[in-house]
Design a protein around this motif. Sequence first.
Motif, mmCIF file in Angstrom:
data_model
loop_
_atom_site.group_PDB
_atom_site.id
_atom_site.type_symbol
_atom_site.label_atom_id
_atom_site.label_comp_id
_atom_site.label_asym_id
_atom_site.label_seq_id
_atom_site.Cartn_x
_atom_site.Cartn_y
_atom_site.Cartn_z
ATOM 1 N N ASN A 37 11.534 -2.788 -3.161
ATOM 2 C CA ASN A 37 10.512 -3.707 -2.661
ATOM 3 C C ASN A 37 10.462 -5.007 -3.457
ATOM 4 O O ASN A 37 10.372 -6.099 -2.887
ATOM 5 N N GLU A 38 10.520 -4.910 -4.781
ATOM 6 C CA GLU A 38 10.459 -6.119 -5.612
ATOM 7 C C GLU A 38 11.681 -7.001 -5.387
ATOM 8 O O GLU A 38 11.563 -8.227 -5.279
ATOM 9 N N ALA A 39 12.858 -6.381 -5.320
ATOM 10 C CA ALA A 39 14.082 -7.145 -5.076
ATOM 11 C C ALA A 39 14.047 -7.791 -3.698
ATOM 12 O O ALA A 39 14.495 -8.937 -3.525
ATOM 13 N N TYR A 40 13.488 -7.078 -2.723
ATOM 14 C CA TYR A 40 13.397 -7.634 -1.373
ATOM 15 C C TYR A 40 12.475 -8.853 -1.347
ATOM 16 O O TYR A 40 12.763 -9.851 -0.681
ATOM 17 N N GLN A 41 11.371 -8.797 -2.089
ATOM 18 C CA GLN A 41 10.469 -9.948 -2.173
ATOM 19 C C GLN A 41 11.171 -11.132 -2.827
ATOM 20 O O GLN A 41 11.018 -12.277 -2.391
ATOM 21 N N ASP A 42 11.954 -10.861 -3.885
ATOM 22 C CA ASP A 42 12.737 -11.926 -4.533
ATOM 23 C C ASP A 42 13.708 -12.550 -3.531
ATOM 24 O O ASP A 42 13.895 -13.773 -3.497
ATOM 25 N N TYR A 43 14.327 -11.697 -2.722
ATOM 26 C CA TYR A 43 15.292 -12.169 -1.724
ATOM 27 C C TYR A 43 14.607 -13.064 -0.692
ATOM 28 O O TYR A 43 15.106 -14.147 -0.347
ATOM 29 N N CYS A 44 13.437 -12.642 -0.209
ATOM 30 C CA CYS A 44 12.708 -13.443 0.786
ATOM 31 C C CYS A 44 12.307 -14.797 0.217
ATOM 32 O O CYS A 44 12.330 -15.808 0.927
ATOM 33 N N GLU A 45 11.946 -14.813 -1.059
ATOM 34 C CA GLU A 45 11.522 -16.068 -1.688
ATOM 35 C C GLU A 45 12.687 -17.036 -1.844
ATOM 36 O O GLU A 45 12.599 -18.209 -1.480
ATOM 37 N N ILE A 46 13.789 -16.551 -2.384
ATOM 38 C CA ILE A 46 14.880 -17.486 -2.683
ATOM 39 C C ILE A 46 15.607 -17.938 -1.416
ATOM 40 O O ILE A 46 16.150 -19.055 -1.362
ATOM 41 N N THR A 47 15.595 -17.125 -0.365
ATOM 42 C CA THR A 47 16.250 -17.555 0.877
ATOM 43 C C THR A 47 15.443 -18.625 1.613
ATOM 44 O O THR A 47 15.913 -19.163 2.619
ATOM 45 N N LYS A 48 14.270 -18.959 1.098
ATOM 46 C CA LYS A 48 13.523 -20.077 1.676
ATOM 47 C C LYS A 48 14.268 -21.393 1.494
ATOM 48 O O LYS A 48 13.957 -22.383 2.164
ATOM 49 N N ILE A 49 15.264 -21.408 0.607
ATOM 50 C CA ILE A 49 16.069 -22.618 0.441
ATOM 51 C C ILE A 49 16.788 -22.951 1.742
ATOM 52 O O ILE A 49 16.977 -24.124 2.091
ATOM 53 N N GLU A 50 17.180 -21.922 2.503
ATOM 54 C CA GLU A 50 17.864 -22.158 3.772
ATOM 55 C C GLU A 50 16.913 -22.781 4.795
ATOM 56 O O GLU A 50 17.296 -23.681 5.554
ATOM 57 N N ASP A 51 15.674 -22.321 4.796
ATOM 58 C CA ASP A 51 14.663 -22.936 5.669
ATOM 59 C C ASP A 51 14.414 -24.381 5.256
ATOM 60 O O ASP A 51 14.232 -25.269 6.100
ATOM 61 N N ALA A 52 14.399 -24.605 3.936
ATOM 62 C CA ALA A 52 14.150 -25.960 3.433
ATOM 63 C C ALA A 52 15.261 -26.912 3.861
ATOM 64 O O ALA A 52 15.005 -28.073 4.214
ATOM 65 N N LEU A 53 16.500 -26.443 3.852
ATOM 66 C CA LEU A 53 17.613 -27.292 4.269
ATOM 67 C C LEU A 53 17.474 -27.695 5.739
ATOM 68 O O LEU A 53 17.811 -28.818 6.119
#
Length: 268
Positions: A139-155
């Motif tokens: 669960n914690e790793a999945y939350q980290d993944y969701c957070e850092i993949t926001k870079i793709e949304d930002a692009l």
Amino acid sequence: MWCPLGFANFLEIKKAIRMILRSEEAYEKIHEIVYWRFDDSLPYWKQLEAANKSLTIECFREFFFTCPSLSVFSDAGVSLRISPKVSEIIVFPQAKMDFAFIDPETGIISKEHLKKIEAAAMPTVLDMRSRIDEIDSDNEAYQDYCEITKIEDALETWENISNFEGWAVGCSMSDIEMLPTDFMCFDLTGPPRGLMLQQPDSFAPKCPNLKQAIIEAFDKGEIRSKQALWKELFSDESREAFRAAWAEAAEERPEISKRGPKRLNLNN
């Protein structure tokens, strides 16, 4: 960086939020986070550091997404209200954070800064994506993944923000005149459901009816803030007992937990 008279620039906004994060309420919240997430595999100071970073991220996000006067300013003197998406925060594992579109040193919307964040984030995104089954099971790793993949949304979002490249970000000076009680992320939430049954001694109040005593203090105008009430009137109660009773009192009287300063009885 530039802003018209009466507006705070990005650095002033950051300074105001950092001051809030040095408050007594922030101290209480950080220790509450550690209490409920205690991990005996980590040194206590590391847990405090992680809790502080977590609260810092939430505080910045809440401010920018609730600030009614968030605006951008051109060097020609034009000012325009702007979506809070301009303040998108990318969170790296271990709670390292950065703004996607705003250069934190200048407060200017910058494509160059976005590219730096992309270069820093994408190797981690690709590595985590290659281990997606493992990530999904944690669960914690999945939350980290969701957070850092926001870079793709930002692009993808950059296309809508690019017209303001080089503009400064700011807000009304009145909106940085904040108190910790203005932040929902500072609320002391009390024990998770069922925890009182697991640890009765930790949550047993000394006052026969602590919930009612809190309600009476509210009716008398004796509440400046949750933390102040605990220290001034109920300091002999444990934090856990007080938080649990406060949550019960707020269920009966929702106005007790509303944001902002509490009413005071000026006749006392």
